[in-house]
Write a protein that holds these residues in place. Sequence first.
Motif, PDB file in Angstrom:
ATOM      1  N   VAL A 130      -7.311  -7.399  -8.704  1.00  0.00           N
ATOM      2  CA  VAL A 130      -6.557  -8.124  -7.679  1.00  0.00           C
ATOM      3  C   VAL A 130      -5.143  -7.558  -7.669  1.00  0.00           C
ATOM      4  O   VAL A 130      -4.447  -7.595  -8.695  1.00  0.00           O
ATOM      5  CB  VAL A 130      -6.524  -9.638  -7.953  1.00  0.00           C
ATOM      6  N   HIS A 131      -4.714  -7.028  -6.526  1.00  0.00           N
ATOM      7  CA  HIS A 131      -3.375  -6.464  -6.385  1.00  0.00           C
ATOM      8  C   HIS A 131      -2.627  -7.252  -5.312  1.00  0.00           C
ATOM      9  O   HIS A 131      -3.067  -7.320  -4.159  1.00  0.00           O
ATOM     10  CB  HIS A 131      -3.434  -4.989  -6.010  1.00  0.00           C
ATOM     11  N   LEU A 132      -1.488  -7.823  -5.704  1.00  0.00           N
ATOM     12  CA  LEU A 132      -0.664  -8.608  -4.795  1.00  0.00           C
ATOM     13  C   LEU A 132       0.694  -7.940  -4.665  1.00  0.00           C
ATOM     14  O   LEU A 132       1.368  -7.697  -5.669  1.00  0.00           O
ATOM     15  CB  LEU A 132      -0.499 -10.037  -5.325  1.00  0.00           C
ATOM     16  N   ASN A 133       1.085  -7.638  -3.424  1.00  0.00           N
ATOM     17  CA  ASN A 133       2.376  -7.003  -3.143  1.00  0.00           C
ATOM     18  C   ASN A 133       3.214  -7.919  -2.255  1.00  0.00           C
ATOM     19  O   ASN A 133       2.711  -8.469  -1.264  1.00  0.00           O
ATOM     20  CB  ASN A 133       2.196  -5.668  -2.417  1.00  0.00           C
ATOM     21  N   VAL A 134       4.487  -8.060  -2.597  1.00  0.00           N
ATOM     22  CA  VAL A 134       5.441  -8.773  -1.743  1.00  0.00           C
ATOM     23  C   VAL A 134       6.714  -7.947  -1.697  1.00  0.00           C
ATOM     24  O   VAL A 134       7.078  -7.273  -2.672  1.00  0.00           O
ATOM     25  CB  VAL A 134       5.735 -10.200  -2.266  1.00  0.00           C
ATOM     26  N   GLY A 135       7.406  -7.991  -0.544  1.00  0.00           N
ATOM     27  CA  GLY A 135       8.612  -7.184  -0.443  1.00  0.00           C
ATOM     28  C   GLY A 135       9.462  -7.557   0.739  1.00  0.00           C
ATOM     29  O   GLY A 135       9.206  -8.557   1.442  1.00  0.00           O
ATOM     30  N   THR A 176       6.962  -8.292   3.831  1.00  0.00           N
ATOM     31  CA  THR A 176       5.732  -7.630   3.383  1.00  0.00           C
ATOM     32  C   THR A 176       4.955  -8.541   2.452  1.00  0.00           C
ATOM     33  O   THR A 176       5.485  -9.031   1.443  1.00  0.00           O
ATOM     34  CB  THR A 176       6.063  -6.317   2.659  1.00  0.00           C
ATOM     35  N   ARG A 177       3.685  -8.744   2.781  1.00  0.00           N
ATOM     36  CA  ARG A 177       2.752  -9.500   1.941  1.00  0.00           C
ATOM     37  C   ARG A 177       1.404  -8.810   2.047  1.00  0.00           C
ATOM     38  O   ARG A 177       0.874  -8.638   3.145  1.00  0.00           O
ATOM     39  CB  ARG A 177       2.635 -10.954   2.397  1.00  0.00           C
ATOM     40  N   ARG A 178       0.874  -8.454   0.896  1.00  0.00           N
ATOM     41  CA  ARG A 178      -0.381  -7.702   0.891  1.00  0.00           C
ATOM     42  C   ARG A 178      -1.227  -8.125  -0.303  1.00  0.00           C
ATOM     43  O   ARG A 178      -0.734  -8.191  -1.438  1.00  0.00           O
ATOM     44  CB  ARG A 178      -0.104  -6.199   0.824  1.00  0.00           C
ATOM     45  N   LEU A 179      -2.492  -8.380  -0.027  1.00  0.00           N
ATOM     46  CA  LEU A 179      -3.455  -8.738  -1.065  1.00  0.00           C
ATOM     47  C   LEU A 179      -4.669  -7.836  -0.928  1.00  0.00           C
ATOM     48  O   LEU A 179      -5.257  -7.727   0.151  1.00  0.00           O
ATOM     49  CB  LEU A 179      -3.884 -10.205  -0.930  1.00  0.00           C
ATOM     50  N   VAL A 180      -5.033  -7.159  -2.034  1.00  0.00           N
ATOM     51  CA  VAL A 180      -6.229  -6.317  -2.068  1.00  0.00           C
ATOM     52  C   VAL A 180      -7.071  -6.741  -3.265  1.00  0.00           C
ATOM     53  O   VAL A 180      -6.571  -6.791  -4.395  1.00  0.00           O
ATOM     54  CB  VAL A 180      -5.867  -4.822  -2.169  1.00  0.00           C
ATOM     55  N   VAL A 181      -8.337  -7.042  -3.018  1.00  0.00           N
ATOM     56  CA  VAL A 181      -9.271  -7.468  -4.055  1.00  0.00           C
ATOM     57  C   VAL A 181     -10.411  -6.458  -4.115  1.00  0.00           C
ATOM     58  O   VAL A 181     -10.981  -6.092  -3.081  1.00  0.00           O
ATOM     59  CB  VAL A 181      -9.822  -8.879  -3.768  1.00  0.00           C
ATOM     60  N   ASP A 182     -10.724  -6.000  -5.325  1.00  0.00           N
ATOM     61  CA  ASP A 182     -11.793  -5.021  -5.552  1.00  0.00           C
ATOM     62  C   ASP A 182     -12.709  -5.574  -6.644  1.00  0.00           C
ATOM     63  O   ASP A 182     -12.288  -5.710  -7.802  1.00  0.00           O
ATOM     64  CB  ASP A 182     -11.188  -3.684  -5.970  1.00  0.00           C
ATOM     65  N   LEU A 183     -13.944  -5.900  -6.276  1.00  0.00           N
ATOM     66  CA  LEU A 183     -14.907  -6.489  -7.204  1.00  0.00           C
ATOM     67  C   LEU A 183     -16.154  -5.621  -7.248  1.00  0.00           C
ATOM     68  O   LEU A 183     -16.705  -5.251  -6.213  1.00  0.00           O
ATOM     69  CB  LEU A 183     -15.299  -7.903  -6.760  1.00  0.00           C
ATOM     70  N   ASN A 184     -16.591  -5.282  -8.451  1.00  0.00           N
ATOM     71  CA  ASN A 184     -17.841  -4.537  -8.630  1.00  0.00           C
ATOM     72  C   ASN A 184     -18.697  -5.262  -9.663  1.00  0.00           C
ATOM     73  O   ASN A 184     -18.204  -5.661 -10.723  1.00  0.00           O
ATOM     74  CB  ASN A 184     -17.554  -3.111  -9.098  1.00  0.00           C
ATOM     75  N   ARG A 241      -0.277  -5.796 -14.846  1.00  0.00           N
ATOM     76  CA  ARG A 241       0.723  -4.748 -14.642  1.00  0.00           C
ATOM     77  C   ARG A 241       1.714  -5.207 -13.582  1.00  0.00           C
ATOM     78  O   ARG A 241       1.321  -5.660 -12.502  1.00  0.00           O
ATOM     79  CB  ARG A 241       0.039  -3.452 -14.198  1.00  0.00           C
ATOM     80  N   LEU A 242       3.006  -5.083 -13.878  1.00  0.00           N
ATOM     81  CA  LEU A 242       4.075  -5.437 -12.955  1.00  0.00           C
ATOM     82  C   LEU A 242       4.718  -4.143 -12.464  1.00  0.00           C
ATOM     83  O   LEU A 242       4.971  -3.224 -13.258  1.00  0.00           O
ATOM     84  CB  LEU A 242       5.111  -6.317 -13.635  1.00  0.00           C
ATOM     85  N   LYS A 243       5.022  -4.087 -11.164  1.00  0.00           N
ATOM     86  CA  LYS A 243       5.490  -2.815 -10.592  1.00  0.00           C
ATOM     87  C   LYS A 243       6.487  -3.076  -9.474  1.00  0.00           C
ATOM     88  O   LYS A 243       6.314  -4.010  -8.670  1.00  0.00           O
ATOM     89  CB  LYS A 243       4.294  -2.012 -10.056  1.00  0.00           C
ATOM     90  N   LEU A 244       7.525  -2.262  -9.419  1.00  0.00           N
ATOM     91  CA  LEU A 244       8.508  -2.318  -8.340  1.00  0.00           C
ATOM     92  C   LEU A 244       8.625  -0.935  -7.718  1.00  0.00           C
ATOM     93  O   LEU A 244       8.852   0.053  -8.415  1.00  0.00           O
ATOM     94  CB  LEU A 244       9.876  -2.762  -8.862  1.00  0.00           C
ATOM     95  N   ALA A 262      11.532  -2.321  -0.379  1.00  0.00           N
ATOM     96  CA  ALA A 262      11.385  -2.761  -1.766  1.00  0.00           C
ATOM     97  C   ALA A 262      10.143  -3.642  -1.850  1.00  0.00           C
ATOM     98  O   ALA A 262      10.038  -4.644  -1.134  1.00  0.00           O
ATOM     99  CB  ALA A 262      12.619  -3.527  -2.231  1.00  0.00           C
ATOM    100  N   VAL A 263       9.203  -3.251  -2.708  1.00  0.00           N
ATOM    101  CA  VAL A 263       7.947  -3.982  -2.845  1.00  0.00           C
ATOM    102  C   VAL A 263       7.675  -4.239  -4.320  1.00  0.00           C
ATOM    103  O   VAL A 263       7.674  -3.307  -5.138  1.00  0.00           O
ATOM    104  CB  VAL A 263       6.767  -3.207  -2.226  1.00  0.00           C
TER     105      VAL A 263
END
Length: 725
Positions: free
Chosen positions: A184-189, A193-201, A687-690, A717-718
């Motif tokens: 699950v990747h959540l981006n805000v900026g 900017t608001r983005r959610l990507v979910v990858d399930l296998n 993981r936290l990322k800027l 800035a995200v």
Amino acid sequence: MKVTKTSPRLAPDNLRMTISRLLLGGSAVFLSAPLLAAAAPSVEEILIQERQPQGYKVEDSTLSKLTESLSDTPQTISVITDKLMDDRAVMSLTDALRNVPGITLGAGEFSWQGNNPNIRGFNSRNDMFLDGMRDFGNYDRDPFNLQSIEVLQGPSSMVFGRGSTGGVINQASKMPVEDQLRSVHLNVGNADTRRLVVDLNQPLSPTAAVRLNVMKHDSEVPDRDGAAADRFGVAPSLSLELGSATRLTLSYMHQGSDNTPDYGLPWLAGKPADVERNNYYGFDTDYVNTDAGISTINLEHALNENNRLQAIVRYADYERSTRITEPLLVGTPTATTPLDTVRVNRNVFRGESNERIFQGQLNLISNFSTGILDHTLVTGLEAAQENSSPGFGFALGVPTTPILDPVEEPFTSTGVAWRALTEADGESLAAFALDTIKFGDQWQLVTGVRWDRFEVDYNGDRFNDNGSFLRNESIQRTVIKKSYRAALVYKPVEAGTVYLGWGTSFNPSAEGLSFINSGRALTVSDSNLDPETNRSAELGVKWQLFNDALNLDAALFHIEKSNARVPDPATPGFNILAGAQTVTGFSINATGSITNRISVSGGYTWLDSEQEKTTQVTVLPGTPLANVPENTFSAWISYTPLPDLQIGVGGRYVDERLATITQPVKEVPDYFALDAMVSYQATNNVRLKLNLTNFTDEYYFDQLHPFHVVPGPGLGAVFAINLDY
């Protein structure tokens, strides 16, 4: 880490080795590498399998027609991996392509929206592929379901059919793998900017796995008022082993969007108007709404240890509804005209379209020997039925606005009647053979030929400004062309490859399934022309450094279009094949790791383009081609000073470019933009990322069009929270 016992369902040793080797160098559409072992262990042997994170460097193309490793493939191929896209906070295909030297971006048009790249000097908007099959629609592609993006540079009609003058872009989809995956990747900026990507296998059994990717994205553009993106995507896929030598993969991708389009700024005296970057001349009710649905069935079967058969069937449906506003100056102000007296026409265009394509491929990959020569032969058949039914309308009586301070007001007009309702049906059929011949340990000869038949049946109704019927037009064209590829490959050492390659391509008049080549005049000036033809030569070297961790490649190339379309002096409004265009260039790229703490991806491309022959007296001899900078550079360096800390920095340089080549020309200056990233692994799974993009807030011009120019985004800035299990 996962420890499993193998079972008697495994294929015999030689067959499993053949399947695995071919698939690792083949298409990820069919099989993911973790689903097949590299060799066949005994029943009692223990397999230890662990899903490793992807880096910047990959060994093989996902395209099954390219059977050799990337380092042994005689062509410049840039790969943008999922890891690189995540590190650089890539949220669209356009974002990704900005980071490939040799690619520049064109702005949207009335008759066409979506990704609009130029590769090595030639437009490639019709050269978009998804898992090796034509991705025909006009929509802004999102990478939420992509494991990588492959940019193949140089004419490639032998592999892909019509188009591909400068190259093609192949998107490689994520497919089911053997391991369980939760991401699950959540981006805000800034810029909302608001983005959610979910990858399930999820493995369902030892012979089946399912994967689901979901995306929701909302954003504006940093320092650009008005423009906004709102899109949603979902992509499920299922892989099944049907016996020991057969796999079936079913996949579907849907992406919908409700965007507010950005048609940028007007031109003034050959330059972008000297106004604030955030000036927006459209209406807040403008829209580009798209829906893309792509369904694919992939079946792959190993006939024996030396022959593998692939069958792919895809149906795709693309819908689009638009109302866009293009800023165009009132009158002909000059560079000395006071800007507070200049007004802007709002050219409002209305459009709707539905594109559909039903296509199939049947490929046979064979390994055999003739005497001392070893062959890997790929033969295949391709067929497609395509349909496009766009409508075009122009708004009348739209109010103008001041150039310095555009007025925010509701959209009004005296009418937006249809001016043209058209439909085109296309049928294509192709057969090809590509043989890689190895003699000794150091030499390879690659030869290929492809036969294409492309037929288009076009009908259009034209209307007057008031909507009354004007006329009907009907055009039928059939093109039959052969395309060729040849290359000689020499490996002086195991880690090095030197090659000399040659290839051809062709561009039919209805390459994009329409004879309309002007969104304003709605002209069909190319309808009676044969295809443009292109040929290319490339001399290159590829070298593996630092124990094969870093790939370095360099190439000299020359592309020639010998019968370019130019205006017909004897028949105004129509074109003839009397032009000539050339691009000569050099590129150098580095991808991979220098140490276990430093990874790099980047390169430099020099392009010398020229309109060598034309009928236009307003084009000066030696004029460069439109949207072709002489120098482009992109680099990204990632450094891990501590096990849990990662720092990245990158830069992008694009030289000055022309938007038009007729005098007086329109041009934009060069620019250099800087990006940065810092990432912290808070726990094993968090993981936290800027990311900072264009952190110097460079005011530059990104996407060019003869009638408008779109500035690049300002400082972005995200902040991201990535959860991976």
